[in-house]
Design an enzyme around this catalytic site. Structure first.
Site, mmCIF file in Angstrom:
data_model
loop_
_atom_site.group_PDB
_atom_site.id
_atom_site.type_symbol
_atom_site.label_atom_id
_atom_site.label_comp_id
_atom_site.label_asym_id
_atom_site.label_seq_id
_atom_site.Cartn_x
_atom_site.Cartn_y
_atom_site.Cartn_z
ATOM 1 N N HIS A 3 23.857 48.572 28.006
ATOM 2 C CA HIS A 3 23.132 48.995 29.208
ATOM 3 C C HIS A 3 22.292 47.814 29.682
ATOM 4 O O HIS A 3 21.723 47.100 28.863
ATOM 5 C CB HIS A 3 22.245 50.205 28.889
ATOM 6 C CG HIS A 3 21.733 50.888 30.117
ATOM 7 N ND1 HIS A 3 20.792 50.321 30.940
ATOM 8 C CD2 HIS A 3 22.065 52.071 30.669
ATOM 9 C CE1 HIS A 3 20.547 51.149 31.962
ATOM 10 N NE2 HIS A 3 21.311 52.199 31.831
ATOM 11 N N ASP A 10 19.948 58.162 27.607
ATOM 12 C CA ASP A 10 19.497 57.344 28.722
ATOM 13 C C ASP A 10 18.830 56.067 28.201
ATOM 14 O O ASP A 10 18.484 55.987 27.008
ATOM 15 C CB ASP A 10 18.552 58.132 29.642
ATOM 16 C CG ASP A 10 18.957 57.910 31.110
ATOM 17 O OD1 ASP A 10 18.836 58.837 31.927
ATOM 18 O OD2 ASP A 10 19.423 56.805 31.421
ATOM 19 N N GLU A 11 18.614 55.114 29.127
ATOM 20 C CA GLU A 11 18.178 53.782 28.657
ATOM 21 C C GLU A 11 16.782 53.808 28.048
ATOM 22 O O GLU A 11 16.431 52.906 27.277
ATOM 23 C CB GLU A 11 18.220 52.764 29.813
ATOM 24 C CG GLU A 11 17.245 52.974 30.949
ATOM 25 C CD GLU A 11 17.718 54.023 31.941
ATOM 26 O OE1 GLU A 11 18.843 54.542 31.783
ATOM 27 O OE2 GLU A 11 16.949 54.345 32.848
ATOM 28 N N LYS A 67 20.366 64.188 30.964
ATOM 29 C CA LYS A 67 19.191 64.216 31.856
ATOM 30 C C LYS A 67 18.438 65.514 31.570
ATOM 31 O O LYS A 67 19.061 66.536 31.276
ATOM 32 C CB LYS A 67 19.628 64.166 33.327
ATOM 33 C CG LYS A 67 20.471 62.953 33.713
ATOM 34 C CD LYS A 67 19.662 61.682 33.857
ATOM 35 C CE LYS A 67 20.559 60.493 34.116
ATOM 36 N NZ LYS A 67 19.845 59.242 34.265
ATOM 37 N N LYS A 99 23.959 54.431 43.626
ATOM 38 C CA LYS A 99 22.553 54.270 44.048
ATOM 39 C C LYS A 99 21.985 52.874 43.778
ATOM 40 O O LYS A 99 20.908 52.532 44.263
ATOM 41 C CB LYS A 99 21.685 55.301 43.345
ATOM 42 C CG LYS A 99 21.439 55.022 41.854
ATOM 43 C CD LYS A 99 20.622 56.118 41.205
ATOM 44 C CE LYS A 99 20.290 55.777 39.758
ATOM 45 N NZ LYS A 99 19.668 56.880 39.032
ATOM 46 N N LYS A 158 26.052 59.846 26.690
ATOM 47 C CA LYS A 158 25.167 58.784 26.196
ATOM 48 C C LYS A 158 23.707 59.186 26.354
ATOM 49 O O LYS A 158 23.360 60.010 27.203
ATOM 50 C CB LYS A 158 25.448 57.460 26.906
ATOM 51 C CG LYS A 158 25.091 57.407 28.355
ATOM 52 C CD LYS A 158 25.430 56.066 28.992
ATOM 53 C CE LYS A 158 24.273 55.099 28.917
ATOM 54 N NZ LYS A 158 23.057 55.542 29.608
HETATM 55 C C1 CAP Z 1 22.496 56.813 35.896
HETATM 56 C C2 CAP Z 1 21.573 56.108 34.925
HETATM 57 C C3 CAP Z 1 21.995 54.690 34.627
HETATM 58 C C4 CAP Z 1 21.979 53.767 35.799
HETATM 59 C C5 CAP Z 1 22.298 52.384 35.317
HETATM 60 C C6 CAP Z 1 20.140 56.085 35.424
HETATM 61 O O1 CAP Z 1 22.015 58.098 36.123
HETATM 62 O O2 CAP Z 1 21.561 56.788 33.702
HETATM 63 O O3 CAP Z 1 21.045 54.195 33.673
HETATM 64 O O4 CAP Z 1 22.897 54.138 36.699
HETATM 65 O O5 CAP Z 1 22.537 51.612 36.447
HETATM 66 O O6 CAP Z 1 19.282 56.207 34.546
HETATM 67 O O7 CAP Z 1 19.953 55.906 36.628
HETATM 68 P P1 CAP Z 1 22.544 58.872 37.428
HETATM 69 P P2 CAP Z 1 23.522 50.353 36.310
HETATM 70 O O8 CAP Z 1 24.032 59.058 37.261
HETATM 71 O O9 CAP Z 1 21.806 60.203 37.424
HETATM 72 O O10 CAP Z 1 22.212 58.025 38.604
HETATM 73 O O11 CAP Z 1 24.770 50.908 35.734
HETATM 74 O O12 CAP Z 1 23.652 49.868 37.721
HETATM 75 O O13 CAP Z 1 22.837 49.402 35.412
HETATM 76 MG MG MG Z 2 20.036 55.685 32.818
#
Ligand code: CAP
Ligand code: MG
Length: 426
Positions: A269, A179-180, A151, A309, A177
């Site tokens: 993801h 991020d998406e 992040k 969340k 990893k």
């Molecule tokens: C988590 C995260 C993940 C989501 C995916 C985000 O970051 O990197 O992509 O949690 O959700 O971008 O929010 P945080 P899921 O740990 O800072 O929340 O696994 O429900 O698809």
């Molecule tokens: Mg993410």
């Protein structure tokens, strides 16, 4: 006149079965009428009788609605496997999750689960590593795999990104990893990010003596995904991450084939899944999507945290995790159908999203240790930074595995104490 409803029909082991939640519109007489229309439109029929549909074709290919539960608005339709191109997820979904969503007789429709017959299951490779393969590769046997997501999601340059990865690995996390939405940006080019990050990974592995893994996001048009995967492998990477919904099923099938001889773990993801899985009355369940991912062959899959969340309740997440990690599932007439996975390996479930070290006791209690737990803000948001955040996560897991409360364990573990101070809302 073809009959698409037969409550006496006993599905054969060669049938694909789809279970739907159906709400009818004012244009529809009743659930049976809706079932008729759904079965027709998802297979061989259309809105009116047609002279071109011979009795032979109908006999051979017509599906049968064999279960109608008026109380819960649930129906089950059995489709002969001959209606499907076994190794073609796109075609299967174009049939059983295609036009039917738009029909005016339907107010809302949710594909709850799909049961695949052996002929279709055996057309897929499934996960290359599966849970045992990942344990062997990572050498993490009897605790959850712990990871973070760099992040901010995007914005760092390649060097800054790689340094944060180093901090997280140094602090004790196994996996870092992308991020998406981080792929190859003006300010953070894919190739440079990979080489800088893997260089640091090698250094940290030798200083800690622990295996460390980087999951770069190769999401892109298919030909670019292949080139990026090759680049990762050439530089000593052992994981890739793919945004499974936004790349599409056909690209997913091809990238799984392409990677089969490259010995690389695929982390799935699910960004955008909630566009169609979240509404409990319409779309497709995450359970159905997760089963498709097991067939195609993802090794790790985000399935929800229950307590973080993102939405996704306890029963739903546990059912999904069982569906992807156990050898078979049993029909409960409400949320899931029977499914034998034959030789398809299990997927390792991933819980991620809104988690901090303080969630770890409850995560392990509810979801167990055969999991990947990921902490983005819950690592980099530690007041003393990423490395301290990683240490706090590791300390929280050690506390649980040794039977201590986080509070007691934090008396001798400073980073955990600071995490409790920061995130304990009491
Ligand atoms: C988590 C995260 C993940 C989501 C995916 C985000 O970051 O990197 O992509 O949690 O959700 O971008 O929010 P945080 P899921 O740990 O800072 O929340 O696994 O429900 O698809
Ligand atoms: Mg993410």
């Amino acid at each position: 006149m073809v009959d698409y409803v037969n409550l006496e029909y006993e599905p054969s082991k060669n049938d694909l079965i789809a279970m739907y939640y159906v709400e009818i519109s004012s244009e529809c007489k009743n659930l049976e009428h809706a079932s008729e229309e759904i079965a027709k439109e998802s297979s061989i029929g259309t809105w009116t009788e047609i002279a071109t549909l011979s009795a032979e074709i109908a006999e051979h290919l017509k599906p049968s609605t064999f279960y109608i539960n008026e109380e819960n608005n649930i129906i089950k339709i059995a489709y002969t496997k001959d209606l499907f191109e076994a190794n073609n997820i796109s075609q299967i979904l174009s049939a059983i999750a295609g036009n039917i969503y738009g029909m005016k007789v339907i107010k809302s429709l949710r594909l709850l689960d799909i049961s695949f017959p052996e002929d279709i299951v055996s057309a897929y490779r499934g996960p290359k590593f599966g849970i045992d393969g990942i344990k062997k590769l990572t050498n993490v046997m009897d605790r959850p795999l712990l990871g973070t997501i760099v992040k901010p999601k995007v914005g760092l340059n390649e060097i800054e990104h790689s340094k944060i990865c180093g901090e997280a690995w140094q602090g004790g996390l196994d996996i870092v990893k992308d991020d998406e939405n981080l792929t190859s940006m003006k300010f953070n080019k894919f190739e440079k990010r990979i080489t800088e990050t893997l260089k640091i990974r090698d250094k940290i592995e030798s200083t800690t003596g622990e295996r460390k893994f980087y999951m770069p996001n190769i999401t892109a048009p298919l030909n670019v995904m292949k080139k990026r995967a090759d680049f990762v492998v050439k530089n000593g990477g052992e994981y890739v991450m793919v945004d499974i919904v936004t790349v599409g099923y056909s690209a997913l099938q091809e990238i799984r084939e392409y990677l089969d001889d490259k010995n690389v773990v695929i982390h799935a993801h699910r960004a955008m899944h909630a566009a169609f899985t979240r509404d409990k009355k319409h779309g497709m369940t995450m359970l159905a999507l997760a089963k498709l991912m097991r067939l195609i062959g993802m090794d790790q899959l985000h399935t929800g945290t229950i307590i973080g969340k993102m939405e996704g309740g306890k029963q739903e997440v546990l059912e999904i995790n069982n569906a992807i990690s156990k050898p078979e599932m049993k029909d409960n007439n409400l949320t899931m159908l029977n499914q034998d996975w034959y030789n398809i390996k299990p997927i390792l479930p991933v819980a991620s999203g809104g988690l901090s070290p303080l969630h770890i006791p409850e995560l392990i209690k509810i979801l167990g240790k055969d999991m990947v737990y990921q902490f983005g803000g819950g690592c980099h948001g530690h007041p003393d930074g990423t490395k301290a955040g990683a240490k706090a996560i590791r300390q929280a897991v050690d506390a649980v595995l040794q039977g201590y409360s986080l509070y007691d364990y934090s008396k001798k573990n400073f980073e955990l104490a600071k995490a409790i101070e920061t995130w304990d809302k009491k």
